[in-house]
Design an enzyme around this catalytic site. Structure first.
Site, PDB file in Angstrom:
ATOM      1  N   GLY A  46     -14.449  11.289  -8.306  1.00  0.00           N
ATOM      2  CA  GLY A  46     -13.010  11.222  -7.718  1.00  0.00           C
ATOM      3  C   GLY A  46     -11.960  10.846  -8.913  1.00  0.00           C
ATOM      4  O   GLY A  46     -12.412  10.320  -9.956  1.00  0.00           O
ATOM      5  N   ALA A  47     -10.586  10.983  -8.545  1.00  0.00           N
ATOM      6  CA  ALA A  47      -9.850  10.958  -9.666  1.00  0.00           C
ATOM      7  C   ALA A  47      -8.421  10.660  -8.615  1.00  0.00           C
ATOM      8  O   ALA A  47      -7.355  10.813  -9.331  1.00  0.00           O
ATOM      9  CB  ALA A  47      -9.389  12.184 -10.420  1.00  0.00           C
ATOM     10  N   LYS A  92       3.150   1.811  -3.418  1.00  0.00           N
ATOM     11  CA  LYS A  92       2.521   1.199  -4.672  1.00  0.00           C
ATOM     12  C   LYS A  92       3.041   1.395  -5.715  1.00  0.00           C
ATOM     13  O   LYS A  92       3.164   0.785  -6.734  1.00  0.00           O
ATOM     14  CB  LYS A  92       0.931   1.764  -4.687  1.00  0.00           C
ATOM     15  CG  LYS A  92       0.051   1.061  -3.726  1.00  0.00           C
ATOM     16  CD  LYS A  92      -1.436   1.456  -3.848  1.00  0.00           C
ATOM     17  CE  LYS A  92      -2.319   0.999  -3.164  1.00  0.00           C
ATOM     18  NZ  LYS A  92      -3.653   1.340  -3.414  1.00  0.00           N
ATOM     19  N   THR A 112       0.989  -1.247  -0.100  1.00  0.00           N
ATOM     20  CA  THR A 112       0.152   0.081   0.005  1.00  0.00           C
ATOM     21  C   THR A 112       0.891   1.346   0.017  1.00  0.00           C
ATOM     22  O   THR A 112       2.252   1.118  -0.016  1.00  0.00           O
ATOM     23  CB  THR A 112      -1.000  -0.054   1.182  1.00  0.00           C
ATOM     24  OG1 THR A 112      -1.860   1.087   0.985  1.00  0.00           O
ATOM     25  CG2 THR A 112      -0.364  -0.112   2.533  1.00  0.00           C
ATOM     26  N   ALA A 130      -7.964   5.168  -5.919  1.00  0.00           N
ATOM     27  CA  ALA A 130      -9.057   4.357  -6.415  1.00  0.00           C
ATOM     28  C   ALA A 130      -9.833   4.471  -7.588  1.00  0.00           C
ATOM     29  O   ALA A 130      -9.987   3.599  -8.543  1.00  0.00           O
ATOM     30  CB  ALA A 130     -10.109   4.294  -5.045  1.00  0.00           C
TER      31      ALA A 130
HETATM   32  P1  NDP Z   1      -7.061   9.648  -2.856  1.00  0.00           P
HETATM   33  O1  NDP Z   1      -6.738  10.578  -1.610  1.00  0.00           O
HETATM   34  O2  NDP Z   1      -5.894   9.254  -3.648  1.00  0.00           O
HETATM   35  O3  NDP Z   1      -8.178  10.478  -3.596  1.00  0.00           O
HETATM   36  C1  NDP Z   1      -9.417  10.777  -2.968  1.00  0.00           C
HETATM   37  C2  NDP Z   1     -10.318  11.320  -3.890  1.00  0.00           C
HETATM   38  O4  NDP Z   1     -11.568  11.857  -3.135  1.00  0.00           O
HETATM   39  C3  NDP Z   1      -9.812  12.755  -4.797  1.00  0.00           C
HETATM   40  O5  NDP Z   1     -10.509  12.529  -6.041  1.00  0.00           O
HETATM   41  C4  NDP Z   1     -10.387  13.929  -3.997  1.00  0.00           C
HETATM   42  O6  NDP Z   1     -10.536  15.111  -4.975  1.00  0.00           O
HETATM   43  C5  NDP Z   1     -11.979  13.243  -3.515  1.00  0.00           C
HETATM   44  N1  NDP Z   1     -12.205  14.021  -2.561  1.00  0.00           N
HETATM   45  C6  NDP Z   1     -11.933  13.852  -1.207  1.00  0.00           C
HETATM   46  N2  NDP Z   1     -12.489  14.788  -0.265  1.00  0.00           N
HETATM   47  C7  NDP Z   1     -13.447  15.179  -1.048  1.00  0.00           C
HETATM   48  C8  NDP Z   1     -14.498  16.058  -0.830  1.00  0.00           C
HETATM   49  N3  NDP Z   1     -14.916  16.643   0.329  1.00  0.00           N
HETATM   50  N4  NDP Z   1     -15.391  16.378  -1.544  1.00  0.00           N
HETATM   51  C9  NDP Z   1     -15.166  15.859  -2.996  1.00  0.00           C
HETATM   52  N5  NDP Z   1     -14.145  15.229  -3.262  1.00  0.00           N
HETATM   53  C10 NDP Z   1     -13.382  14.745  -2.431  1.00  0.00           C
HETATM   54  O7  NDP Z   1      -7.830   8.336  -2.058  1.00  0.00           O
HETATM   55  P2  NDP Z   1      -7.886   7.038  -2.845  1.00  0.00           P
HETATM   56  O8  NDP Z   1      -8.577   7.147  -4.241  1.00  0.00           O
HETATM   57  O9  NDP Z   1      -6.808   6.415  -2.436  1.00  0.00           O
HETATM   58  O10 NDP Z   1      -9.093   6.475  -1.762  1.00  0.00           O
HETATM   59  C11 NDP Z   1     -10.385   6.974  -1.891  1.00  0.00           C
HETATM   60  C12 NDP Z   1     -11.186   6.040  -1.113  1.00  0.00           C
HETATM   61  O11 NDP Z   1     -11.186   4.676  -1.596  1.00  0.00           O
HETATM   62  C13 NDP Z   1     -11.139   6.004   0.544  1.00  0.00           C
HETATM   63  O12 NDP Z   1     -11.857   6.492   1.325  1.00  0.00           O
HETATM   64  C14 NDP Z   1     -10.723   4.457   0.578  1.00  0.00           C
HETATM   65  O13 NDP Z   1     -11.353   4.033   1.732  1.00  0.00           O
HETATM   66  C15 NDP Z   1     -11.426   3.873  -0.529  1.00  0.00           C
HETATM   67  N6  NDP Z   1     -10.800   2.595  -0.860  1.00  0.00           N
HETATM   68  C16 NDP Z   1     -11.480   1.523  -0.922  1.00  0.00           C
HETATM   69  C17 NDP Z   1     -11.197   0.287  -1.364  1.00  0.00           C
HETATM   70  C18 NDP Z   1     -11.960  -0.826  -1.167  1.00  0.00           C
HETATM   71  O14 NDP Z   1     -11.411  -1.995  -1.625  1.00  0.00           O
HETATM   72  N7  NDP Z   1     -13.082  -0.807  -0.931  1.00  0.00           N
HETATM   73  C19 NDP Z   1      -9.819   0.346  -1.899  1.00  0.00           C
HETATM   74  C20 NDP Z   1      -9.063   1.637  -2.285  1.00  0.00           C
HETATM   75  C21 NDP Z   1      -9.674   2.538  -1.657  1.00  0.00           C
HETATM   76  P3  NDP Z   1      -9.371  16.107  -5.164  1.00  0.00           P
HETATM   77  O15 NDP Z   1      -8.514  15.343  -6.213  1.00  0.00           O
HETATM   78  O16 NDP Z   1      -9.965  17.298  -5.405  1.00  0.00           O
HETATM   79  O17 NDP Z   1      -8.231  15.903  -4.067  1.00  0.00           O
END
Ligand code: NDP
Length: 285
Positions: free
Chosen positions: A132-133, A73, A69, A136
């Protein structure tokens, strides 16, 4: 430079709370016990400067593979012998598999999501909206594109990561992909079939946080999925259920990435229900 998160910080970011035991380890070992496999899934914290030694150590000690992780990664790629197709596209590895004595990097996050989705629908030719971007979203987007979806609309709070993901999907997979940045009240187009929350909105402790979207635009023909594993029932999924949508929760993605990892390592198709039950116990669902 931003200090890399420790393993414990990363677990907290993934599951929304400090966890006494690693939920993935509990889930994997429940499957091993259930199938009578005398295997172990260990949680080992490795500092960034020790990553190469750790990978070489795992190899010479006969590990069948490992998950990794953040912050490893991307960095782990330099220490592997090759990459699977989607891991090569997204340049991120969360699962390493020994094949013919070589360590090959895969990414099972998006594959786990896709497996859960395929239990409900065939993604081919479907139109997807994904919030989201981040990591995940990147993993899910690449797998959906390889699975032949017709269109992906990325909706992201800020432009940078959104633009990068759209560029990656367009150049690497040739699908139709567009970006919507930061609306307060996004309306899901009526022709979308699959709507995904791949942001961290809804993760414990902010369990009442809402996606910036108009829930009235969710329609009964849509399949609505959320990556949030804790709690698995988010406000987004509740709104979707109330509007008659089929829903897929974040535990399904987590369980299915585990099922795929176990199959890569052992050749056994693990029982997903046993694994989900183990996770639900950890999260007190
Ligand atoms: P990242 O930090 O890489 O990305 C977070 C994303 O969420 C970005 O696109 C960010 O936007 C957006 N975001 C965060 N807060 C807000 C908000 N308040 N309003 C709108 N958009 C928001 O995280 P990951 O992609 O690694 O993980 C995201 C989620 O996925 C985690 O909560 C994790 O628990 C979950 N996950 C679940 C897995 C599963 O197996 N179920 C596996 C991997 C992850 P910006 O680009 O503008 O910051």
């Amino acid at each position: 430079m931003k200090k890399p998160r420790s393993f414990k910080q990363e677990l907290t970011a993934c599951f929304g709370q400090p966890v006494a035991e690693n939920p993935t380890q509990v889930m994997m070992e429940a499957a091993f016990r259930h199938h009578g496999l005398d295997w172990r899934y260990l949680t080992i914290e490795v500092a960034p400067e020790g990553l190469g030694d750790a990978v070489r150590g795992a190899k010479v000690m006969g590990f069948a593979g490992f998950n990794c992780t953040i912050p490893h990664k991307v960095a782990v790629i330099d220490h592997l012998d090759g990459l699977g197709e989607s891991a090569a596209l997204m340049r991120a590895v969360n699962c390493v598999v020994r094949r013919d004595g070589k360590f090959i990097g895969e990414n099972t996050d998006g594959k786990g999501f896709l497996k859960a989705l395929r239990e409900v629908t065939d993604p081919r030719d479907q139109a997807v909206v994904m919030f989201g971007a981040g990591g995940a979203a990147r993993a899910i987007g690449v797998e959906l594109a390889l699975a032949g979806v017709r269109r992906i609309t990325i909706v992201n709070r800020s432009p940078r990561r959104g633009e990068e993901l759209v560029e990656l999907l367009r150049s690497a997979t040739n699908i139709s992909c567009d970006l919507v940045v930061g609306p307060e009240d996004y309306s899901v187009p009526a022709d979308a079939n699959i709507v995904i929350n791949a942001t961290s909105v809804g993760l414990f402790p902010d369990v009442d946080a809402r996606l910036p979207m108009n829930p009235a635009t969710l329609r009964p023909h849509m399949i609505v999925a959320d990556v949030i594993p804790n709690p698995p029932e988010t406000p987004f999924l509740r709104e979707a259920k109330a509007r008659g949508c089929r829903v897929i929760d974040g535990l399904e993605m987590l369980v299915n990435q585990g099922v795929i990892g176990i199959e890569y390592w052992t050749g056994i198709r693990a029982d997903a229900t046993v694994m989900r039950n183990a996770l639900e116990e950890v999260f007190g669902v």
